[in-house]
Motif scaffolding. Structure first.
Motif, PDB file in Angstrom:
ATOM      1  N   UNK A 203       0.933  -1.314   0.062  1.00  0.00           N
ATOM      2  CA  UNK A 203      -0.027  -0.031  -0.109  1.00  0.00           C
ATOM      3  C   UNK A 203       0.979   1.205  -0.091  1.00  0.00           C
ATOM      4  N   UNK A 204       0.327   2.391  -0.169  1.00  0.00           N
ATOM      5  CA  UNK A 204       1.178   3.663  -0.271  1.00  0.00           C
ATOM      6  C   UNK A 204       1.809   3.869   1.053  1.00  0.00           C
ATOM      7  N   UNK A 205       3.278   4.074   0.807  1.00  0.00           N
ATOM      8  CA  UNK A 205       4.221   4.472   1.760  1.00  0.00           C
ATOM      9  C   UNK A 205       4.705   3.234   2.447  1.00  0.00           C
ATOM     10  N   UNK A 206       4.651   2.109   1.787  1.00  0.00           N
ATOM     11  CA  UNK A 206       4.954   0.776   2.129  1.00  0.00           C
ATOM     12  C   UNK A 206       6.248   0.402   1.077  1.00  0.00           C
ATOM     13  N   UNK A 207       7.141  -0.426   1.615  1.00  0.00           N
ATOM     14  CA  UNK A 207       8.200  -0.901   0.803  1.00  0.00           C
ATOM     15  C   UNK A 207       8.428  -2.256   1.095  1.00  0.00           C
ATOM     16  N   UNK A 208       8.915  -3.173   0.457  1.00  0.00           N
ATOM     17  CA  UNK A 208       9.424  -4.648   0.444  1.00  0.00           C
ATOM     18  C   UNK A 208      10.847  -4.524   0.078  1.00  0.00           C
ATOM     19  N   UNK A 209      11.573  -5.460   0.715  1.00  0.00           N
ATOM     20  CA  UNK A 209      13.069  -5.596   0.556  1.00  0.00           C
ATOM     21  C   UNK A 209      12.835  -7.181   0.306  1.00  0.00           C
ATOM     22  N   UNK A 210      13.128  -7.592  -1.035  1.00  0.00           N
ATOM     23  CA  UNK A 210      13.235  -9.269  -1.320  1.00  0.00           C
ATOM     24  C   UNK A 210      14.720  -9.509  -1.299  1.00  0.00           C
ATOM     25  N   UNK A 211      15.156 -10.426  -0.436  1.00  0.00           N
ATOM     26  CA  UNK A 211      16.696 -10.927  -0.464  1.00  0.00           C
ATOM     27  C   UNK A 211      16.530 -12.072  -1.629  1.00  0.00           C
ATOM     28  N   UNK A 212      17.916 -11.745  -2.491  1.00  0.00           N
ATOM     29  CA  UNK A 212      17.861 -12.706  -3.646  1.00  0.00           C
ATOM     30  C   UNK A 212      18.496 -13.968  -3.054  1.00  0.00           C
ATOM     31  N   UNK A 213      19.114 -14.110  -2.061  1.00  0.00           N
ATOM     32  CA  UNK A 213      19.723 -15.400  -1.292  1.00  0.00           C
ATOM     33  C   UNK A 213      18.784 -15.535  -0.131  1.00  0.00           C
ATOM     34  N   UNK A 214      18.984 -16.954   0.211  1.00  0.00           N
ATOM     35  CA  UNK A 214      18.285 -17.350   1.510  1.00  0.00           C
ATOM     36  C   UNK A 214      18.700 -16.785   2.492  1.00  0.00           C
ATOM     37  N   UNK A 215      17.908 -15.859   3.392  1.00  0.00           N
ATOM     38  CA  UNK A 215      18.243 -15.212   4.459  1.00  0.00           C
ATOM     39  C   UNK A 215      18.158 -15.842   5.953  1.00  0.00           C
ATOM     40  N   UNK A 216      17.643 -16.929   5.877  1.00  0.00           N
ATOM     41  CA  UNK A 216      17.456 -17.623   7.211  1.00  0.00           C
ATOM     42  C   UNK A 216      18.758 -17.983   7.984  1.00  0.00           C
TER      43      UNK A 216
END
Length: 335
Positions: A203-216
């Motif tokens: 939604x507006x004023x939100x951001x997502x950060x998708x990590x290319x590698x497994x972050x676990x």
């Protein structure tokens, strides 16, 4: 009759010779009436032969015409098939923005795109046909023309960002460890390419950060690193299984300032600073100390300041020294 054909003429003179010979002969066995009958019969046979040849000629002409029609239809089908296939021979359009510059383009549907330095945008000639797909390597800001029946899709490799009529920023450089999407207005969905699963709806004023590698395996370290830029209170969700983090951001300007020729640093490491300076000014940054990687800097440069001025500003808060040799910049941490 004689002049109608060569064969008639030939036959006439042959029979004439026979007739003349028959009158000169004294043999009583020859009978003129019988010769005349043979002459008539030969003429009738010749006429039948002529008619048969004419019929054969017409049949041959018809078959020849028919074959031409068939071949013509076949060639027409072939040409149509080839031209129809050519409709599917689409061409690729690639917009390349070199380091040290920025580009603004308008796509065929009216969507406006700003490309940051060191970025590539690819789309095909059938764009706005059945699909509105682009592929991004780098950073871009999109103002998408509304079309509720045809989503606008930004492909970044492992995820697709889908929008219908929206303004948003996507940062996805090959050397970055994540794809960052910041929404200004409208709605976007983040979809995983391999599973077609929707990972997030922004939604507006939100951001997502998708990590290319497994972050676990390194989740604690990663969150500690990125919480320097995204405060704990602003984090909406951390989905380690899907390698994605969602956050609220009240300062979208810092994400999109680059398209206004403004250079922002928000608690960024020197590794991130070096990459941004390289793209912005078209230089190569050499960090001479590993200890520099632990240093951070926050600052705003709103008047398209030259590189030396930026480095001098960083020196005020961070103990560094630097030297410039042509397009190479060497930065040292003072001890």
């Amino acid at each position: 009759w004689i002049e109608e054909s060569k064969s008639n003429k030939k036959l006439f003179f042959e029979m004439k010779d026979i007739w003349e010979v028959s009158h000169a002969a004294t043999d009583d066995r020859f009978k003129g009436d019988e010769s005349w009958e043979r002459f008539k019969n030969q003429i009738e046979m010749n006429e039948e032969k002529e008619e048969k040849e004419e019929r054969n000629h017409k049949l041959f002409a018809f078959l020849k015409i028919a074959s031409i029609v068939i071949v013509s239809v076949g060639l027409s089908w072939l040409v149509f098939g080839l031209t129809s296939s050519n409709r599917f021979l689409i061409s690729k359009n690639e917009v390349i923005t070199p380091k040290g510059s920025k580009t603004q383009i308008v796509l065929p549907d009216g969507t406006r795109v700003w490309l940051n330095a060191g970025s590539n945008l690819t789309y095909y000639s059938d764009y706005n046909g059945e699909k509105r797909d682009v592929t991004l390597s780098g950073e871009a800001f999109f103002e998408v023309t509304k079309n509720p029946n045809k989503p606008f899709v930004v492909k970044t490799g492992k995820i697709d960002i889908k929008a219908y009529g929206t303004a948003f920023n996507v940062k996805s450089y090959p050397t970055d460890r994540f794809v960052e999407t910041t929404l200004i207005n409208g709605v976007v969905t983040i979809e995983q390419v391999s599973t077609k699963k929707t990972l997030a709806i922004l939604k507006p004023n939100q951001k997502s950060i998708f990590y290319k590698d497994d972050i676990r395996p390194n989740l604690t370290k990663i969150l500690k690193l990125d919480k320097q830029k995204i405060t704990k209170d602003s984090i909406i969700e951390v989905n380690a299984n899907e390698n994605i983090l969602l956050a609220q951001t009240n300062n979208t300007e810092s994400q999109t300032a680059w398209k206004e020729q403004k250079l922002y640093f928000t608690s960024e490491t020197f590794d991130e600073i070096a990459k941004k300076l390289e793209r912005w000014y078209g230089v190569t940054i050499h960090l001479q100390n590993d200890e520099l990687l632990n240093e951070r800097f926050t600052g705003k440069f709103t008047h398209n300041e030259p590189l030396v001025q930026v480095l001098e500003a960083i020196k005020i808060t961070t103990p560094i020294s630097y030297s410039i040799k042509l397009n190479d910049v060497y930065i040292n941490l003072k001890k």
